[in-house]
Design a protein around this motif. Structure first.
Motif, mmCIF file in Angstrom:
data_model
loop_
_atom_site.group_PDB
_atom_site.id
_atom_site.type_symbol
_atom_site.label_atom_id
_atom_site.label_comp_id
_atom_site.label_asym_id
_atom_site.label_seq_id
_atom_site.Cartn_x
_atom_site.Cartn_y
_atom_site.Cartn_z
ATOM 1 N N ARG A 1 0.828 -1.217 0.000
ATOM 2 C CA ARG A 1 0.000 0.000 0.000
ATOM 3 C C ARG A 1 0.856 1.259 0.000
ATOM 4 O O ARG A 1 0.572 2.221 -0.712
ATOM 5 C CB ARG A 1 -0.924 0.002 1.224
ATOM 6 N N THR A 2 1.912 1.244 0.800
ATOM 7 C CA THR A 2 2.764 2.425 0.907
ATOM 8 C C THR A 2 3.495 2.681 -0.413
ATOM 9 O O THR A 2 3.571 3.822 -0.878
ATOM 10 C CB THR A 2 3.782 2.241 2.058
ATOM 11 N N ALA A 3 4.017 1.618 -1.017
ATOM 12 C CA ALA A 3 4.756 1.764 -2.280
ATOM 13 C C ALA A 3 3.833 2.270 -3.391
ATOM 14 O O ALA A 3 4.219 3.142 -4.180
ATOM 15 C CB ALA A 3 5.393 0.434 -2.667
ATOM 16 N N CYS A 4 2.625 1.745 -3.468
ATOM 17 C CA CYS A 4 1.676 2.182 -4.497
ATOM 18 C C CYS A 4 1.295 3.648 -4.279
ATOM 19 O O CYS A 4 1.271 4.449 -5.227
ATOM 20 C CB CYS A 4 0.412 1.318 -4.485
ATOM 21 N N ALA A 5 0.990 4.009 -3.036
ATOM 22 C CA ALA A 5 0.572 5.386 -2.742
ATOM 23 C C ALA A 5 1.699 6.374 -3.037
ATOM 24 O O ALA A 5 1.480 7.438 -3.630
ATOM 25 C CB ALA A 5 0.131 5.495 -1.288
ATOM 26 N N GLN A 6 2.929 6.012 -2.634
ATOM 27 C CA GLN A 6 4.072 6.896 -2.860
ATOM 28 C C GLN A 6 4.335 7.096 -4.357
ATOM 29 O O GLN A 6 4.583 8.201 -4.822
ATOM 30 C CB GLN A 6 5.317 6.309 -2.184
ATOM 31 N N THR A 7 4.253 5.996 -5.103
ATOM 32 C CA THR A 7 4.511 6.079 -6.546
ATOM 33 C C THR A 7 3.467 6.958 -7.225
ATOM 34 O O THR A 7 3.799 7.813 -8.063
ATOM 35 C CB THR A 7 4.524 4.665 -7.158
ATOM 36 N N LYS A 8 2.207 6.765 -6.837
ATOM 37 C CA LYS A 8 1.144 7.586 -7.419
ATOM 38 C C LYS A 8 1.354 9.065 -7.069
ATOM 39 O O LYS A 8 1.147 9.942 -7.916
ATOM 40 C CB LYS A 8 -0.225 7.100 -6.919
ATOM 41 N N ALA A 9 1.794 9.338 -5.853
ATOM 42 C CA ALA A 9 2.043 10.733 -5.441
ATOM 43 C C ALA A 9 3.128 11.355 -6.314
ATOM 44 O O ALA A 9 3.012 12.505 -6.755
ATOM 45 C CB ALA A 9 2.433 10.784 -3.963
ATOM 46 N N TRP A 10 4.185 10.612 -6.596
ATOM 47 C CA TRP A 10 5.255 11.134 -7.460
ATOM 48 C C TRP A 10 4.754 11.339 -8.884
ATOM 49 O O TRP A 10 5.122 12.303 -9.550
ATOM 50 C CB TRP A 10 6.462 10.192 -7.433
ATOM 51 N N GLN A 11 3.927 10.421 -9.345
ATOM 52 C CA GLN A 11 3.372 10.576 -10.699
ATOM 53 C C GLN A 11 2.499 11.828 -10.778
ATOM 54 O O GLN A 11 2.556 12.569 -11.755
ATOM 55 C CB GLN A 11 2.553 9.345 -11.088
ATOM 56 N N ARG A 12 1.708 12.072 -9.734
ATOM 57 C CA ARG A 12 0.840 13.265 -9.714
ATOM 58 C C ARG A 12 1.671 14.532 -9.774
ATOM 59 O O ARG A 12 1.257 15.536 -10.324
ATOM 60 C CB ARG A 12 -0.017 13.285 -8.439
ATOM 61 N N GLU A 13 2.861 14.474 -9.179
ATOM 62 C CA GLU A 13 3.768 15.624 -9.211
ATOM 63 C C GLU A 13 4.417 15.797 -10.581
ATOM 64 O O GLU A 13 5.198 16.718 -10.794
ATOM 65 C CB GLU A 13 4.895 15.409 -8.188
ATOM 66 N N GLY A 14 4.155 14.841 -11.482
ATOM 67 C CA GLY A 14 4.741 14.928 -12.819
ATOM 68 C C GLY A 14 6.171 14.416 -12.878
ATOM 69 O O GLY A 14 6.947 14.776 -13.758
ATOM 70 N N LEU A 15 6.535 13.543 -11.934
ATOM 71 C CA LEU A 15 7.921 13.074 -11.870
ATOM 72 C C LEU A 15 8.193 11.832 -12.726
ATOM 73 O O LEU A 15 9.223 11.185 -12.576
ATOM 74 C CB LEU A 15 8.318 12.824 -10.411
ATOM 75 N N GLY A 16 7.267 11.527 -13.623
ATOM 76 C CA GLY A 16 7.529 10.421 -14.553
ATOM 77 C C GLY A 16 6.534 9.294 -14.419
ATOM 78 O O GLY A 16 5.787 9.248 -13.443
ATOM 79 N N PRO A 17 6.550 8.356 -15.372
ATOM 80 C CA PRO A 17 5.616 7.223 -15.313
ATOM 81 C C PRO A 17 5.948 6.267 -14.150
ATOM 82 O O PRO A 17 5.074 5.889 -13.400
ATOM 83 C CB PRO A 17 5.787 6.511 -16.662
ATOM 84 N N LEU A 18 7.200 5.919 -13.964
ATOM 85 C CA LEU A 18 7.681 5.126 -12.825
ATOM 86 C C LEU A 18 6.977 3.788 -12.591
ATOM 87 O O LEU A 18 5.795 3.736 -12.337
ATOM 88 C CB LEU A 18 7.573 5.928 -11.508
ATOM 89 N N ARG A 19 7.755 2.733 -12.639
ATOM 90 C CA ARG A 19 7.244 1.403 -12.282
ATOM 91 C C ARG A 19 7.870 1.005 -10.946
ATOM 92 O O ARG A 19 9.091 1.035 -10.807
ATOM 93 C CB ARG A 19 7.661 0.407 -13.374
ATOM 94 N N VAL A 20 7.048 0.667 -9.984
ATOM 95 C CA VAL A 20 7.584 0.330 -8.663
ATOM 96 C C VAL A 20 7.545 -1.181 -8.451
ATOM 97 O O VAL A 20 6.544 -1.838 -8.729
ATOM 98 C CB VAL A 20 6.841 1.072 -7.520
ATOM 99 N N ALA A 21 8.652 -1.738 -7.978
ATOM 100 C CA ALA A 21 8.733 -3.171 -7.700
ATOM 101 C C ALA A 21 8.642 -3.399 -6.192
ATOM 102 O O ALA A 21 9.283 -2.709 -5.410
ATOM 103 C CB ALA A 21 10.041 -3.743 -8.237
ATOM 104 N N VAL A 22 7.823 -4.382 -5.826
ATOM 105 C CA VAL A 22 7.641 -4.739 -4.424
ATOM 106 C C VAL A 22 8.001 -6.214 -4.260
ATOM 107 O O VAL A 22 7.574 -7.052 -5.055
ATOM 108 C CB VAL A 22 6.175 -4.482 -3.986
ATOM 109 N N ASN A 23 8.783 -6.527 -3.236
ATOM 110 C CA ASN A 23 9.145 -7.927 -2.964
ATOM 111 C C ASN A 23 8.000 -8.643 -2.275
ATOM 112 O O ASN A 23 7.451 -8.153 -1.290
ATOM 113 C CB ASN A 23 10.387 -7.983 -2.060
ATOM 114 N N LEU A 24 7.665 -9.793 -2.775
ATOM 115 C CA LEU A 24 6.645 -10.620 -2.122
ATOM 116 C C LEU A 24 7.342 -11.718 -1.348
ATOM 117 O O LEU A 24 8.379 -12.230 -1.767
ATOM 118 C CB LEU A 24 5.744 -11.289 -3.156
#
Ligand code: C2E
Ligand code: MG
Ligand code: MG
Ligand code: MG
Length: 278
Positions: free
Chosen positions: A96-119
């Motif tokens: 949840r934290t990784a998804c929310a943080q990535t979306k926040a950066w995208q909203r700021e216009g900081l790029g498309p960004l793909r985030v990887a999370v370890n399962l």
């Protein structure tokens, strides 16, 4: 005298064993409160696309800052979290934290960004996983294409039928899948082709040795060929030097991750890196 030495040795081993048990008990007791006490946080390590030279995304890595134990490394607590089942709640928070943080950066216009999370293995076989991934995506508003879940060979090969089904269910959400630490576990090549995987991550132990050991370099080239033949992109982890990067680029590696480009960064530092990009 020999008897005494033997006795000392036994005593030494017993003490070491007790120390390990005590350490484990301490970690377990403290880990139970780590989430609620807000001692966990994520750092982000960028991945660099070698074809375009562009930062394409990052891996979220868990950190535990304890008031008296200090910074506890994942090597010391992920295993305990697995064994106790605490990883399920912690893993949910990471996702949840990784998804929310990535979306926040995208909203700021900081790029498309793909985030990887370890399962972890526990999460992978958890019935609730699909619903949890979907919830993390829905609640954050992150595009599924921007999420990448990292699995290990042992997770996939432990129960192949179950793992193949779980992987297909995850892929139906539209996310990406990676095989982490590739080459260090046990992989059946016959089964590998059944997994709907997008990325193979060459383990850092190979990257570390490949320029000194011709056989290790041969393994790296073979993994690149194997991965590409199966339609996967290949990522190298633990790239620390320019010669390593040059070799990997020359061999057709798609992406790299490692200290040479950047260490894992706290969110502020990662955002600063994104802002200073051309
Ligand atoms: P991993 O997923 O293979 O992550 C890569 C590890 O290599 C990270 O260690 C990273 O800091 C380190 N690394 C990156 N570049 C370099 C380099 O150039 N040189 C060297 N020597 N190391 C490099 P870290 O953060 O200590 O994590 C260790 C392992 O703990 C991870 O290995 C992963 O298996 C596990 N882990 C970390 N975060 C999570 C999490 O949120 N959930 C789960 N289930 N496991 C996690
Ligand atoms: Mg990983
Ligand atoms: Mg790895
Ligand atoms: Mg690893």
């Amino acid at each position: 005298r020999a008897k005494e030495a033997g006795r000392n040795q036994v005593q030494f081993y017993e003490e070491a064993m007790h120390a390990r048990i005590a350490e484990r008990a301490l970690i377990e007791a403290e880990l139970r409160h780590a989430l609620a006490r807000e001692q966990l946080h994520l750092v982000y390590q960028p991945k660099l696309d070698l074809h375009s030279g562009v930062l394409t995304g990052m891996e979220a890595l868990l950190r535990w800052q304890h008031p008296t134990l200090g910074m506890v490394s994942p090597a010391r607590f992920i295993g305990v979290a697995e064994e106790t089942g605490l990883i399920v709640a912690i893993g949910r928070w990471v996702l949840r934290t990784a998804c929310a943080q990535t979306k926040a950066w995208q909203r700021e216009g900081l790029g498309p960004l793909r985030v990887a999370v370890n399962l972890s293995a526990r999460q992978f076989t958890d019935q609730a996983l699909i619903a949890e991934v979907r919830a993390a995506l829905d609640d954050s508003g992150l595009d599924p294409h921007c999420l990448d879940l990292e699995l290990t060979e042992s997770m996939m090969m432990h129960n192949v039928e179950l793992a193949v089904a779980a992987s297909h269910n995850l892929k139906q959400l539209g996310i990406a899948l990676s095989i982490d630490d590739f080459g260090t576990g046990y992989s059946s090549l016959a089964y590998l082709k059944q997994f709907p995987v997008d990325y193979l991550k060459i383990d850092q132990s190979f990257v570390r040795e490949m320029l000194d050991e011709p056989k290790v370099a041969a393994i790296v080239r073979s993994v690149l060929t194997l991965g590409h033949s199966l339609g996967f992109k290949v990522v190298a982890e633990g790239v620390e030097t320019e010669p390593q990067l040059d070799y990997l680029r020359q061999q057709g590696c798609d992406e790299i991750q490692g200290y040479y480009f950047s260490r894992p960064l706290a969110p502020d530092a990662f955002a600063a890196l994104l802002r200073q990009r051309p």
